[in-house]
Design an enzyme around this catalytic site. Structure first.
Site, mmCIF file in Angstrom:
data_model
loop_
_atom_site.group_PDB
_atom_site.id
_atom_site.type_symbol
_atom_site.label_atom_id
_atom_site.label_comp_id
_atom_site.label_asym_id
_atom_site.label_seq_id
_atom_site.Cartn_x
_atom_site.Cartn_y
_atom_site.Cartn_z
ATOM 1 C CB CYS A 103 -0.754 -0.083 1.393
ATOM 2 S SG CYS A 103 -1.995 1.822 1.459
ATOM 3 C CG ASP A 135 -2.612 -4.047 -1.099
ATOM 4 O OD1 ASP A 135 -3.234 -3.859 0.746
ATOM 5 O OD2 ASP A 135 -2.428 -2.671 -0.981
#
Length: 157
Positions: free
Chosen positions: A55, A62
């Site tokens: 992120c 992620d």
């Protein structure tokens, strides 16, 4: 119809036991080989269940399954180089939508396919799952029309 040594020139990662894994975004690691069937229209599909990026705001990881489908023209992507390329996103900070579009654009630059689509099925964070879809069809061909149609119908699958 086996491939000869000349056709395999430029493929350096497949079978290489001393593979180095990139520590940052590395589009230059992608390798291509000639499509032996450029007159046939057919799909090639990759399912990449271990995609990771960061992120850009929090630096937290992620996770996603990335689906890549394309109709090759002259060149095709070599799968081990694709694996290493996707691995290079591990320390790369970008939003989900950016990752999917970057992957698609890098593969277009490498292969110039007739058609390509990239779909990211990201693991929910904060109770929301993000599933970006990007596609492209070669301009002035039936694949441009296919891309438009698939864009509007992709979520009905």
């Amino acid at each position: 119809m086996s491939r000869n040594t000349e056709e395999l020139q430029g493929i350096s990662l497949l079978g290489n036991q001393k593979t180095r894994y990139p520590t940052g975004y590395a589009p230059e690691i992608l390798e291509a080989f000639d499509n032996k069937h450029p007159d046939n229209d057919y799909f090639v599909k990759f399912v990449c269940p271990e995609f990771t990026s960061l992120c850009p705001m929090t630096g937290q990881p992620d996770f996603a399954t990335i689906y890549i489908r394309y109709i090759p023209h002259i060149k095709m992507v070599e799968s081990k180089s694709l694996k290493l390329y996707l691995f290079s996103f591990r320390n790369h900070g970008d939003f989900h939508e950016d990752c999917v579009n970057i992957i698609m654009k890098d593969l277009i630059a490498l292969m110039d396919p007739k058609y390509i689509e990239v779909f990211g099925e990201f693991t929910p964070r904060g109770g929301i799952a993000i599933h970006p879809f990007a596609n492209y069809g070669k301009a002035g061909t039936e694949f441009e029309t296919l891309a438009r149609k698939r864009l509007f119908e992709h979520d009905s699958q």
